[in-house]
Design an enzyme around this catalytic site. Structure first.
Site, PDB file in Angstrom:
ATOM      1  CG  ASP A  50     -13.253  -2.028   0.413  1.00 38.34           C
ATOM      2  OD1 ASP A  50     -12.722  -3.125   0.182  1.00 38.34           O
ATOM      3  OD2 ASP A  50     -12.969  -0.994  -0.205  1.00 38.34           O
ATOM      4  CG  ASP A 108      -1.869  -1.148   1.290  1.00 37.49           C
ATOM      5  OD1 ASP A 108      -2.016  -1.835   0.260  1.00 37.49           O
ATOM      6  OD2 ASP A 108      -2.462  -1.377   2.358  1.00 37.49           O
TER       7      ASP A 108
END
Length: 243
Positions: free
Chosen positions: A134, A9
């Protein structure tokens, strides 16, 4: 075979791991994301998960050059690469896929404009499209987890499968980044509701968590914080999963 997929990330040009996806909560911050990615490859990763967090939060990808560098160096080694964060148009997806990404992860744009899934799938094949679902408290989160929709992951998952998604990446925000273990039930519910592969993410803290997800039928698991904080090594995880 079940895959363990290391997460790289990126935020502000660094490789980070956030707690619950909250900006400023970095528990890991490394200066060289490309080195981190290639380290996972050297240690046995077959797939990399690259996320531009600036793109996810702001809608504009800022770590593109780093991602291109990782793709250019990892692809010749036979590594599969999935990329997400700030993909807001067909053109964004086309750019990444043309540059060598195997799969693009669509989240916010998939909720806002579901037909983009069909467009990308028809142009590049179903295997190029991952829908990122998500969820928090049983509801799908959007816009870098900053807002909750009224839809459940199972409802959205079936809709996106019908539109041509080849994979679903399911992140359970309730456990993400906490290193307290996985809650398998939401992932299992989604796996049982669709026929396409589901990649799990969120909460993995031990190799036992990986085994639980594998036994639930997941295609693989994206793992970040547990690897970066040495809860277990990638080599240990691979060995356990091969038994």
């Amino acid at each position: 075979m079940f895959q363990i997929i290391p997460a790289v990330d990126m935020k502000g040009g660094k490789c980070v791991q956030l707690v619950q996806g909250v900006p400023g909560s970095e528990m890991v911050s490394l200066d060289d994301p490309a080195a981190a990615a290639l380290n996972w490859v050297a240690r046995g990763a077959k797939t990399l998960h690259l996320i531009d967090l600036d793109g996810a939060f702001e809608g504009k990808r800022k770590n593109g050059q780093i991602i291109e560098d990782i793709v250019a160096r990892a692809k010749p080694l036979g590594i599969e690469i999935q990329i997400g964060g700030g993909i807001r148009s067909f053109e964004d997806a086309e750019t990444l896929l043309s540059a060598g990404a195997d799969r693009v992860i669509l989240s916010t744009i998939a909720m806002q404009n579901p037909q983009i899934i069909r467009e990308i799938s028809e142009s590049f094949g179903k295997s190029a499209v991952v829908v990122g679902l998500d969820a928090k408290n049983g509801k799908v989160a959007i816009e870098g987890w900053t807002k909750l929709s009224e839809k459940s992951p199972t409802d959205v998952g079936k809709q996106f499968e019908d539109l041509g998604a080849g994979y679903i990446l399911f992140t359970n925000i309730d456990t993400e980044g906490l290193l307290k273990g996985v809650d398998v039930k939401p992932t299992k519910d989604l796996i049982d509701s669709v026929s396409i592969p589901v990649i799990a993410s969120g909460g993995v803290a031990s190799t036992d968590d990986l085994l639980k997800l594998r036994d639930a039928g997941a295609y693989g698991a994206v793992v970040g914080s547990a690897l970066y904080t040495d809860k277990f090594t990638l080599e240990e995880a691979i060995a356990v999963l091969e038994k």
